[in-house]
Design a protein around this motif. Structure first.
Motif, short mmCIF file in Angstrom:
data_model
loop_
_atom_site.label_atom_id
_atom_site.label_comp_id
_atom_site.label_asym_id
_atom_site.label_seq_id
_atom_site.Cartn_x
_atom_site.Cartn_y
_atom_site.Cartn_z
N ILE A 198 36.30 39.87 41.23
CA ILE A 198 36.65 39.21 42.23
C ILE A 198 35.71 37.73 42.14
O ILE A 198 36.33 36.72 42.50
N ILE A 292 47.90 38.63 41.31
CA ILE A 292 47.07 38.51 42.40
C ILE A 292 47.20 37.48 43.23
O ILE A 292 47.39 37.28 44.56
N LEU A 296 48.30 37.50 47.21
CA LEU A 296 47.52 37.52 48.32
C LEU A 296 47.34 36.23 48.87
O LEU A 296 47.23 34.97 48.09
N PHE A 307 32.45 36.32 52.69
CA PHE A 307 32.71 37.51 51.73
C PHE A 307 31.83 37.32 50.65
O PHE A 307 31.30 38.50 50.15
N PHE A 348 34.73 51.58 48.69
CA PHE A 348 34.91 50.06 49.03
C PHE A 348 36.17 49.77 49.09
O PHE A 348 36.47 49.17 50.24
N VAL A 349 37.14 50.21 48.24
CA VAL A 349 38.54 49.95 48.39
C VAL A 349 38.96 50.58 49.60
O VAL A 349 39.83 50.00 50.39
N PHE A 352 37.37 49.21 53.18
CA PHE A 352 37.39 47.71 53.43
C PHE A 352 38.43 47.32 54.65
O PHE A 352 38.07 46.56 55.51
N ASP A 353 39.71 48.06 54.48
CA ASP A 353 40.57 47.70 55.24
C ASP A 353 40.41 48.08 56.88
O ASP A 353 40.25 47.38 57.78
N MET B 1 41.06 46.95 51.50
CA MET B 1 41.74 46.40 50.16
C MET B 1 43.06 47.28 49.60
O MET B 1 43.64 46.83 48.69
N LEU B 2 43.07 48.24 50.42
CA LEU B 2 44.38 48.79 50.18
C LEU B 2 45.54 48.02 50.48
O LEU B 2 46.79 48.29 50.09
N GLY B 3 45.54 47.52 51.62
CA GLY B 3 46.79 46.56 52.04
C GLY B 3 46.94 45.43 50.78
O GLY B 3 48.21 45.05 50.69
N MET B 4 45.89 44.98 50.27
CA MET B 4 46.13 43.98 49.05
C MET B 4 46.93 44.80 48.06
O MET B 4 47.94 44.01 47.61
N PHE B 5 46.48 46.09 47.65
CA PHE B 5 47.20 46.85 46.64
C PHE B 5 48.67 46.99 46.85
O PHE B 5 49.60 47.07 46.14
N ALA B 7 50.41 44.96 48.98
CA ALA B 7 50.98 43.44 48.76
C ALA B 7 51.26 43.58 47.24
O ALA B 7 52.34 43.06 46.97
N MET B 8 50.42 43.80 46.50
CA MET B 8 50.56 43.75 44.93
C MET B 8 51.68 44.54 44.54
O MET B 8 52.39 44.36 43.44
N THR B 11 55.12 43.14 45.21
CA THR B 11 55.38 41.89 44.32
C THR B 11 55.82 42.42 42.82
O THR B 11 56.80 41.96 42.34
#
Lengths: 372, 252
Positions: A198, A292, A296, A307, A348-349, A352-353, B1-5, B7-8, B11
């Motif tokens: 990141i 990415i 995003l 962040f 973390f993953v 996060f949301d 971060m799951l939301g980002m995954f 989205a990925m 795509t």
């Protein structure tokens, strides 16, 4: 005779370093445009040469043919110097990166520190360019770039620190050697890799962190006043940076040049198959960068800073503490660290949301109610 | 971060999908059956000449103004359009000088005044809209001649023929009509020897009737030019007005 050989070696490596930068930039531009286009259900540039591979070459010639414009009030020396300086980081970092076994320009003992130190040059060049062009957009873009790169350098260093702790050496060749037999650091320390990755995206001013040149806000950020080949240099650096940063990441976390049959073909003391593995791994990461970036949306400035300072740096510090504790007190510390890091990664993953949503909801609830 | 995954993942799913772009020269989509496609002039099979007579009606009627009639093909009217315009520039109304028109057009180029405003300014300069001026406006602005003609003939304020030096306006509003405006008009008409809406031969007077000048208290009202107003008119006073103006002109 030794001196002559040393000079020849130096010349060869400098040529290679520049060639890597230029070729990588040209390849990456086409690569990114094509991949983005494909992900958006388009074709992308496919007319120049077979499958559009010559598009960047055509663009480069177009750039060279353009007027070399300089604003009347710009600082002439610094304005000219910035595009030249901007390449230093991308070229010099390659000094310590082993392209393959036995193919390193300078096996510095402080390779990791060197990487961090020399990538800072890019920030300076960008700041110089933005400041010297006497344009508010350029200045804001440059200041954003500086703030962003300084902020994200810290989590990046925290990530590198863990690599150094695991390997026990700052020498890059040692880092690669420690990852032999597919014991890649990314498998042992995925959480560290996540933080590092990141931060490295932010360092590249790419993907969701492309605030310094956000087109919708700042025209084109620090490069607003640049045109022609000077703009081309910034552009080249940015796209070469993708490959360079991926090369660094591969070297530190994915075993560098190592892979099946990497040492099969050896002459002049160099394993040539290793180069192929190195390029392949790097381009998987370049693809990830493009991917990415497409997926995003861009962050806000305050979100970006928050962040880095509120999430990545505290977590990086805690990560170091935990890693150190594991290394000290757990008997088979590699396995202990893998367990810890994978747990941290998924925590973390996964968290996060929900945490983000909770925070946003709380922020919204705290907003004053306005009855219109 | 799951939301980002997520989205990925979306795509990435689109990466191998079929592309939407139609690569035109190589791939061509089938047009719908009723598509008109290319417009072309219909050729009369009897004599091999186009049926189009260049009346420019289509040009003025086209709602989106995409039609421009331009006679450059081998099927031409006896006098081609461009040549006709050049000829008109030279031949017709040689007394009209286009120089004072240029500031009006420059104003259009600089500030983007509309067609009507431009025509108004032009009329201010010339007193009416000479054919040549309309042609020049059309040539320089790209608005078709037919459209300018349509605009200038629609609005009463535009005059296509030269007006007299003094424009006599008789009000025909309700109050004036009751107070005898028709008689006043008849008196003017008799005195000047022209009908309503016409100009005398010596280009001194133009007689016109308007619906209302908004001065009912003075009915019947007559205005001369823009700044002279006569109230409570009678036939005698009307003759006197004309006589006064004639004397003034004679004195000058």
């Amino acid at each position: 005779m030794d001196i002559l050989l040393a000079i020849l070696r130096a010349v060869v490596f400098v040529v290679i370093a520049y060639a890597v930068v230029f070729v990588a930039a040209l390849v990456n531009i086409v690569f990114e445009r094509r991949v983005l286009a494909f992900m958006q259900d388009r074709h992308g540039p496919n007319r120049t040469g077979p499958h559009g591979v010559l598009q960047s070459v055509a663009d480069a010639f177009k750039m060279m043919g353009k007027e070399d414009f300089r604003p009347a009030l710009a600082d002439p020396l610094l304005f000219t110097l910035a595009p030249i300086m901007v390449m230093i980081g991308a070229v010099t970092v390659q000094l310590v990166i082993p392209y393959t076994n036995g193919m390193t320009a300078a096996g510095l003992d402080v390779g990791l520190i060197f990487i961090v130190a020399i990538t800072g040059f890019t920030t300076m060049a960008i700041l110089l360019g933005g400041w010297s062009s006497r344009n508010k957009y350029s200045l804001v873009g440059a200041l954003r770039a500086a703030a962003q790169m300084i902020s994200y350098e810290i989590p990046m260093i925290l990530g590198l620190l863990i690599v150094a702790m695991i390997v026990g050496s700052l020498r890059i060749t040692d880092v690669v050697a420690a990852q032999a037999h597919y014991q890649w650091i990314a498998f042992y320390a995925p959480f560290t890799f996540l933080i590092f990755y990141i931060a490295s995206i932010a360092e590249l001013n790419r993907g969701p962190f492309d605030l310094p040149e956000s087109e919708s806000e700042l025209v084109s950020g620090y490069g607003t006043e640049y045109s022609g080949m000077r703009f081309g240099m910034f552009f080249l650096n940015e796209y070469a940076g993708m490959t360079i940063m991926s090369m660094v990441t591969v070297t530190l976390f994915f075993g560098g040049w190592q892979g099946p049959f990497a040492n099969a073909v050896v002459f002049w003391g160099v394993s040539w198959i290793g180069i192929l593995w190195f390029i392949l791994k790097s381009y998987v990461l370049v693809f990830a960068l493009v991917w990415i970036r497409l997926s995003l949306p861009r962050l806000q400035v305050d979100q970006l800073m928050a962040f880095a300072w509120k999430i990545l740096i505290p977590l990086g510090l805690l990560n170091i503490l935990a890693t150190a504790a594991v290394m000290l007190w757990v008997p088979h510390w590699k396995w202990g660290m893998a367990v810890f890091s994978w747990v941290a990664f998924f925590a973390f993953v996964g968290a996060f949301d929900p945490i983000l949503k909770w925070r946003l909801r709380r922020q919204r609830d705290r907003l004053p109610v306005v009855n219109a | 971060m799951l939301g980002m995954f997520k989205a990925m993942r979306t795509t990435l799913k689109h990466l191998p999908m079929k592309k939407i772009t139609v690569q035109y020269p190589e791939e061509r989509e089938r047009l719908p059956e009723r598509s008109r496609g290319l417009f072309r002039v219909v050729i009369d099979p009897a004599n091999g000449e186009p049926r189009c007579r260049s009346c420019t009606l289509c040009e003025s009627n086209c709602p989106v103004q995409v039609i421009r009639v331009n006679y450059t093909s081998k099927y031409q009217l006896p006098v081609p359009n461009a040549a006709r315009l050049a000829e008109a520039r030279l031949g017709a109304q040689p007394d009209v000088d286009l120089k004072p028109l240029q500031p009006v057009l420059d104003d259009y180029y600089e500030h983007g005044t509309g067609l009507i405003a431009m025509l108004q300014n032009a009329q201010e300069v010339y007193g009416y809209l000479p054919r040549l001026v309309i042609q020049e406006v059309s040539l320089q602005t790209g608005v078709s001649l037919s459209q300018i003609y349509g605009v200038s003939s629609f609005y009463n304020q535009f005059r296509l023929s030269p007006a007299g030096k003094h424009i006599i306006t008789v009000c025909h509003g309700t109050a004036c009509h009751v107070a005898g405006a028709p008689l006043i008009t008849a008196a003017f008409s008799e005195e000047l020897g022209v009908d309503v809406g016409k100009t005398t031969k010596d280009r001194l007077f133009t007689l016109q009737a308007v619906s209302c000048v908004g001065a009912c208290a003075l009915a019947p009202v007559v205005r001369v030019g823009d700044d002279e107003t006569h109230g409570r008119m009678t036939s005698d006073k009307a003759r006197k007005v004309v006589a006064d103006l004639r004397r003034k002109e004679g004195a000058e």
